[in-house]
Design an enzyme around this catalytic site. Sequence first.
Site, PDB file in Angstrom:
ATOM      1  N   LYS A  76       0.850  -1.192   0.000  1.00  0.00           N
ATOM      2  CA  LYS A  76       0.000   0.000   0.000  1.00  0.00           C
ATOM      3  C   LYS A  76       0.880   1.234   0.000  1.00  0.00           C
ATOM      4  CE  LYS A  76      -4.527   0.501   0.028  1.00  0.00           C
ATOM      5  NZ  LYS A  76      -5.458  -0.376  -0.715  1.00  0.00           N
ATOM      6  N   GLY A 177     -21.542   4.906   4.676  1.00  0.00           N
ATOM      7  CA  GLY A 177     -20.588   5.425   3.698  1.00  0.00           C
ATOM      8  C   GLY A 177     -21.125   5.308   2.287  1.00  0.00           C
ATOM      9  N   GLY A 179     -19.659   6.630  -0.667  1.00  0.00           N
ATOM     10  CA  GLY A 179     -18.693   6.945  -1.707  1.00  0.00           C
ATOM     11  C   GLY A 179     -18.959   6.099  -2.941  1.00  0.00           C
ATOM     12  N   VAL A 181     -18.069   3.109  -3.889  1.00  0.00           N
ATOM     13  CA  VAL A 181     -18.463   1.718  -3.654  1.00  0.00           C
ATOM     14  C   VAL A 181     -19.789   1.635  -2.899  1.00  0.00           C
ATOM     15  CG1 VAL A 181     -17.829  -0.457  -2.550  1.00  0.00           C
ATOM     16  CG2 VAL A 181     -16.088   0.897  -3.734  1.00  0.00           C
ATOM     17  N   TYR A 183     -22.229   3.741  -2.735  1.00  0.00           N
ATOM     18  CA  TYR A 183     -23.352   4.156  -3.566  1.00  0.00           C
ATOM     19  C   TYR A 183     -23.717   3.070  -4.571  1.00  0.00           C
ATOM     20  CZ  TYR A 183     -26.305   6.937  -6.617  1.00  0.00           C
ATOM     21  OH  TYR A 183     -27.372   7.398  -7.356  1.00  0.00           O
TER      22      TYR A 183
END
Length: 342
Positions: A76, A177, A179, A181, A183
């Site tokens: 990452k 959440g 965002g 994903v 949504y």
Amino acid sequence: MDVLKQSYEQLIFLQDLSIGFKAIIAIHNTKLGPALGGCRMWQYASDESAILDALRLAQGMTYKSAVSGLPYGGGKAVIISHADQGPREVLFRALGQKIHDLQGTYITGMDLGTTVTDMDWVRLETSFVTDTTGSLGAVSELTAKMTAYGVFLGIKASLKRAYGSETVKNKIIAVQGLGKVGYQLCRYLKQADATLVVTDINPKLLKKAVDDFGASPRRPHDIISAPCDVFSPCALGGILNDTTIGQLNCSIIAGAANNQLAESRHGEMIHGLGILYAPDYVINAGGIIVTSVELGGGDAVAAQKEVEKISDTLTYVFSEADAQGISTAAAADGVAEKLLGN
């Protein structure tokens, strides 16, 4: 998975004060192949918290690739956002230069707070990057859509395990959440006639989900205790902790967020409460599966077929947990570690 008890291959802290650049690259494990994992750009409370986030995310990517049968390890990158940072192009090109120096040990892509344009700037410095303009992951936001699709299939598999039927019709799903994903997940759930309860710290996103999907809104701090069949964390990690677990009012936890458990022991706490937990790195693997297919020369159809295997992988983890009398979190870790030869 306790991050501080893990061994990491590399932890690189990058800093160039002349351009306001501060970043971290964490490479956890490359036994199965090059470390694959996106780059996020976020404002952290401290450099230490950014390092911890990078370490946890890199470890999660190792396990995610392993349980998904992908020929990659885990890594990452994190760019620390702050007031004195330079232009985005300068920052991402600086990151690309360092990634290029690693000569393929780490391959980056989009993550929280980063865009296709950012990856295009990385591409100017290195070929070890995905999600650039014209790539499979960048087309129509396929990575987010397939991550959401995998979570949707995982919710269905979890419902079948808990209730004997995979139908989501009239089931109450609380999505935390909204965002890209979160949504898209709501879209899949609404099309299957689920009843949605939603929240987001962005009032505009919350209103959009309410308008588009007929969802019931909740304040961010109220979603944890909302009565539901499935609680679906799709925001930041660490949401399942000593404070929140006792507030849960659900039968299943199945969402897209990475590192949902603040600590490994929280998986045991959830198990003790009789709540079915779909381990995050199993259910949210759609994005990395798309990237793996892209790197292998496959197309969107091939990517979707691979993402559809998430349901079987999750069902296998559930069966392992039952057979061994352990939590699903521990079972998933065991599956991953066996595949890694640990």
